[in-house]
Enzyme design. Structure first.
Site, PDB file in Angstrom:
ATOM      1  N   LYS A  36     -24.037  41.550  13.954  1.00  0.00           N
ATOM      2  CA  LYS A  36     -24.079  42.925  13.437  1.00  0.00           C
ATOM      3  C   LYS A  36     -24.811  42.943  12.095  1.00  0.00           C
ATOM      4  O   LYS A  36     -24.360  42.341  11.124  1.00  0.00           O
ATOM      5  CB  LYS A  36     -22.656  43.463  13.276  1.00  0.00           C
ATOM      6  CG  LYS A  36     -22.560  44.838  12.600  1.00  0.00           C
ATOM      7  CD  LYS A  36     -21.099  45.304  12.481  1.00  0.00           C
ATOM      8  CE  LYS A  36     -20.981  46.620  11.709  1.00  0.00           C
ATOM      9  NZ  LYS A  36     -19.573  47.059  11.527  1.00  0.00           N
TER      10      LYS A  36
ATOM     11  N   ASP B 141     -22.496  50.421   5.260  1.00  0.00           N
ATOM     12  CA  ASP B 141     -21.630  51.250   6.105  1.00  0.00           C
ATOM     13  C   ASP B 141     -20.831  52.233   5.259  1.00  0.00           C
ATOM     14  O   ASP B 141     -19.759  51.904   4.750  1.00  0.00           O
ATOM     15  CB  ASP B 141     -20.691  50.345   6.920  1.00  0.00           C
ATOM     16  CG  ASP B 141     -19.817  51.152   7.877  1.00  0.00           C
ATOM     17  OD1 ASP B 141     -20.076  52.369   8.046  1.00  0.00           O
ATOM     18  OD2 ASP B 141     -18.888  50.557   8.465  1.00  0.00           O
TER      19      ASP B 141
ATOM     20  N   LYS C 112     -16.147  57.054   4.688  1.00  0.00           N
ATOM     21  CA  LYS C 112     -15.105  56.188   4.146  1.00  0.00           C
ATOM     22  C   LYS C 112     -14.672  56.696   2.769  1.00  0.00           C
ATOM     23  O   LYS C 112     -15.466  57.306   2.062  1.00  0.00           O
ATOM     24  CB  LYS C 112     -15.632  54.754   3.977  1.00  0.00           C
ATOM     25  CG  LYS C 112     -15.824  53.970   5.253  1.00  0.00           C
ATOM     26  CD  LYS C 112     -16.322  52.564   4.942  1.00  0.00           C
ATOM     27  CE  LYS C 112     -16.588  51.770   6.210  1.00  0.00           C
ATOM     28  NZ  LYS C 112     -15.387  51.547   7.028  1.00  0.00           N
TER      29      LYS C 112
ATOM     30  N   ASP D 104     -17.536  56.124  12.081  1.00  0.00           N
ATOM     31  CA  ASP D 104     -17.342  54.875  11.343  1.00  0.00           C
ATOM     32  C   ASP D 104     -17.148  53.687  12.287  1.00  0.00           C
ATOM     33  O   ASP D 104     -17.177  52.540  11.855  1.00  0.00           O
ATOM     34  CB  ASP D 104     -16.140  55.018  10.399  1.00  0.00           C
ATOM     35  CG  ASP D 104     -16.139  53.977   9.289  1.00  0.00           C
ATOM     36  OD1 ASP D 104     -17.155  53.267   9.149  1.00  0.00           O
ATOM     37  OD2 ASP D 104     -15.125  53.882   8.573  1.00  0.00           O
TER      38      ASP D 104
ATOM     39  N   ARG E 103     -19.820  48.749  16.894  1.00  0.00           N
ATOM     40  CA  ARG E 103     -19.755  48.560  18.349  1.00  0.00           C
ATOM     41  C   ARG E 103     -20.882  49.309  19.049  1.00  0.00           C
ATOM     42  O   ARG E 103     -21.277  48.932  20.158  1.00  0.00           O
ATOM     43  CB  ARG E 103     -18.362  48.971  18.861  1.00  0.00           C
ATOM     44  CG  ARG E 103     -18.031  50.409  18.615  1.00  0.00           C
ATOM     45  CD  ARG E 103     -16.541  50.683  18.759  1.00  0.00           C
ATOM     46  NE  ARG E 103     -15.774  50.235  17.591  1.00  0.00           N
ATOM     47  CZ  ARG E 103     -14.451  50.306  17.496  1.00  0.00           C
ATOM     48  NH1 ARG E 103     -13.732  50.801  18.510  1.00  0.00           N
ATOM     49  NH2 ARG E 103     -13.833  49.908  16.411  1.00  0.00           N
TER      50      ARG E 103
HETATM   51  N1  BES Z   1     -17.557  47.736   8.963  1.00  0.00           N
HETATM   52  C1  BES Z   1     -16.309  48.327   9.322  1.00  0.00           C
HETATM   53  C2  BES Z   1     -15.182  47.303   9.468  1.00  0.00           C
HETATM   54  C3  BES Z   1     -14.725  46.607   8.204  1.00  0.00           C
HETATM   55  C4  BES Z   1     -13.612  47.052   7.539  1.00  0.00           C
HETATM   56  C5  BES Z   1     -15.365  45.480   7.742  1.00  0.00           C
HETATM   57  C6  BES Z   1     -13.175  46.397   6.402  1.00  0.00           C
HETATM   58  C7  BES Z   1     -14.930  44.830   6.605  1.00  0.00           C
HETATM   59  C8  BES Z   1     -13.825  45.281   5.945  1.00  0.00           C
HETATM   60  C9  BES Z   1     -16.442  49.046  10.640  1.00  0.00           C
HETATM   61  O1  BES Z   1     -17.664  49.623  10.892  1.00  0.00           O
HETATM   62  C10 BES Z   1     -15.447  50.144  10.610  1.00  0.00           C
HETATM   63  O2  BES Z   1     -15.613  51.049   9.841  1.00  0.00           O
HETATM   64  N2  BES Z   1     -14.423  50.057  11.467  1.00  0.00           N
HETATM   65  C11 BES Z   1     -13.393  51.023  11.513  1.00  0.00           C
HETATM   66  C12 BES Z   1     -13.135  51.330  12.960  1.00  0.00           C
HETATM   67  C13 BES Z   1     -12.252  52.529  13.167  1.00  0.00           C
HETATM   68  C14 BES Z   1     -12.986  53.781  12.773  1.00  0.00           C
HETATM   69  C15 BES Z   1     -11.842  52.581  14.614  1.00  0.00           C
HETATM   70  C16 BES Z   1     -12.153  50.461  10.847  1.00  0.00           C
HETATM   71  O3  BES Z   1     -11.862  49.267  11.004  1.00  0.00           O
HETATM   72  O4  BES Z   1     -11.486  51.213  10.145  1.00  0.00           O
HETATM   73 ZN    ZN Z   2     -19.280  48.751   9.976  1.00  0.00          ZN
HETATM   74 MN    MN Z   3     -17.814  51.562  10.070  1.00  0.00          MN
END
Ligand code: BES
Ligand code: ZN
Ligand code: MN
Length: 495
Positions: A263, A268, A275, A345, A349
């Site tokens: 990835k 992000d 966020k 967010d 995936r």
């Molecule tokens: N890049 C984030 C995941 C992440 C979170 C990486 C904390 C490192 C530290 C990913 O894109 C994300 O935002 N995931 C969400 C998914 C949710 C919206 C289902 C998450 O984990 O909150």
């Molecule tokens: Zn992410």
């Molecule tokens: Mn994200």
């Protein structure tokens, strides 16, 4: 940094600092300590008699010699012999470099004896990895300090044993650690420097330097190919997405490749499902998987691994503007499946869906992706292991074992169909989120929809790719995880 194997006679080395391992319960008369004690006029025995050197894993003493040979000797406790493994060696060598840094010593020697039965090439590889990783710094964007301290620029390794395997371990360790340091450098660059096109340029440079094939798709090409999931994530950003493919042809012509996917989300913000502000700066690390894949491909090429290996890095930003993908939007992926975007967010995936579908077309012998995919994995496993989720139990076990050897551990979570059901959508083939419960698993179930019959495993590295730098060979920031794991696994597959 310069590293080399210098034979077994460390005490004849004319160095400013020699580091020696002391295991718990050893005496000054034991194997490697006896000549050292003589060299220091009995000081090791005096230390031990006084009870000030027990060899516990945190013990550290520096002694000063008279006459020739090493000027300073760092005695570093390494704990119980029954617990020795490659990771203990890695941390020992890293601590030696930290001592050198503190003393302002630019060139040191490390004695790798005292670790018992660990095989020569494993011992040397781990020692070199620890030292080279420890010496790395990210200095590109900071004014140098007023009083410049000598940086550690050279480490000489000493060990008893078969020269050929020790020297080979040094060679492998240097390549692996230098590659992991490349990943750390890419991770450390902020989002305004490390954009998708920057990652693509770095991949091009690596490819040219070590003879990898490379293909980079821009957004026009992504549209032609039908990679609408990547394009959907990238729509909210002014920076163009890139799709990077690196190729190492070390195997037979036509032999099924190993495919690595990372990835490469260079920042992000969450998109429209934005966020919260605190900690958002860490989301520059959301390209950690991509950095690790580019770096692993460099290592695989430099090691001349006898396998066909393909590295794929989908790279985009996840920002928000008037064109950005919105909750409720439905997009068509490369594989043909439609996705209802519930939360923008959950973008990793989406870009991985197209990358995995592309990878599956190559008919891989196995495909492994790594991604900072979910915050949930940090809750589940903490920061000491990545999660591995797979449609193939043998592949899971291979990765778990590679993680153990490389000190980059991963631990399995299940992909039962009950979890996949959480992704069912009213309007599209699937939703991009399955609720808070089992968040890391449902994310992996989503990815599984795009790999077809390919033996595949997903590593969720959100808890392990970066952090405060608790281990001696780490620093605060990017760790280059899982370069050591991936390279170990690829080498184990190549035989
Ligand atoms: N890049 C984030 C995941 C992440 C979170 C990486 C904390 C490192 C530290 C990913 O894109 C994300 O935002 N995931 C969400 C998914 C949710 C919206 C289902 C998450 O984990 O909150
Ligand atoms: Zn992410
Ligand atoms: Mn994200």
């Amino acid at each position: 940094m310069q590293v080399a194997f210098h034979g077994s006679n460390a005490l004849s080395s004319d160095t400013h600092l020699l580091a020696v391992a002391v295991s718990e319960g050893s005496s000054a008369l034991d194997g490697p300590l006896a000549p050292l004690d003589a060299h220091l006029g009995g000081a090791v025995a005096r230390l031990m008699d006084a009870g000030d050197l027990k060899g516990r894993a945190e013990d550290e003493t520096v002694l000063y010699a008279t006459g020739g040979g090493p000027r300073r000797i760092a005695l570093l406790g390494v704990g119980k012999a029954s617990e020795f493994d490659a990771e203990r060696v890695r941390r020992f060598a890293a601590r030696a470099v930290r001592v050198a840094e503190r003393l302002g010593v630019a060139s040191l020697a490390i004695h790798l004896d005292g670790f018992g039965a660990i095989e020569g090439s494993v011992l040397a590889q781990a020692g070199v990895e620890g030292a080279v990783l420890a010496a790395w710094r990210f200095t590109e964007l900071k004014r140098p300090p007023e009083e410049e301290r000598a940086e550690v620029g050279e480490v000489r390794f000493f060990a008893d044993g078969e020269t050929a395997s020790l020297a080979d371990g040094v060679r492998v360790g240097e390549i692996v650690a230098r590659s992991q340091n490349l990943a750390r450098t890419l991770q450390s660059r902020p989002g305004n420097v490390a954009t998708p096109s920057h990652l693509a340029e770095e991949a091009r440079r690596v490819a040219a330097d070590c003879g990898l094939g490379i293909t980079v798709f821009d957004e026009a090409r992504l549209l032609q190919e039908g990679m609408h999931a990547i394009l959907a994530v990238s729509r909210g950003s002014d920076e163009e997405a890139r799709f990077i493919v690196l190729e190492h042809k070390g195997g037979r012509e036509g032999e099924a490749p190993l495919v690595l996917v990372g990835k490469g989300l260079t920042f992000d913000a969450g998109g429209i499902s934005i966020k919260p502000a605190p900690g958002m700066e860490d989301m520059k690390f959301d390209m950690s998987g991509g950095a690790a894949v580019i770096a692993s491909m460099q290592a695989v090429a430099e090691l001349g691994v006898m396998a066909n290996v393909v590295g794929i890095v989908p790279s985009s930003e996840n920002l928000l503007n008037g064109k950005a993908v919105k909750p409720g939007d439905v997009i068509r992926t490369l594989a043909g499946k439609t996705v209802e975007v519930i939360n923008t967010d959950a973008e990793g995936r989406l870009i991985l869906a197209d990358a995995l579908a592309w990878g599956a077309r190559l008919k891989p012998a196995a495909m492994v992706d790594c991604a900072t995919l979910t915050g949930a994995v940090v809750i589940g496993l903490g920061r000491h292991a990545a999660a591995v989720m797979s449609n193939d139990d043998a592949l899971t076990e291979e990765l778990r074992a590679a993680g153990e050897r490389s000190g980059e551990r991963c631990w399995p979570l299940p992909l039962w169909p009950e979890y996949a059901k959480q992704l069912e959508s009213e309007t599209a083939d699937l939703m991009n989120v399955g609720g808070r419960e089992g968040g890391s698993i449902t994310a992996a179930c989503f990815l599984q929809e795009f790999v077809g019959e390919t033996p595949w495993a997903h590593l969720d590295i959100a808890g392990t790719a970066y952090g405060d730098g608790k281990l001696p060979y780490q620093r605060k920031g990017g760790y280059g995880f899982p370069v050591r794991l991936l390279v170990d696994w690829v080498r184990s597959r190549a035989g």
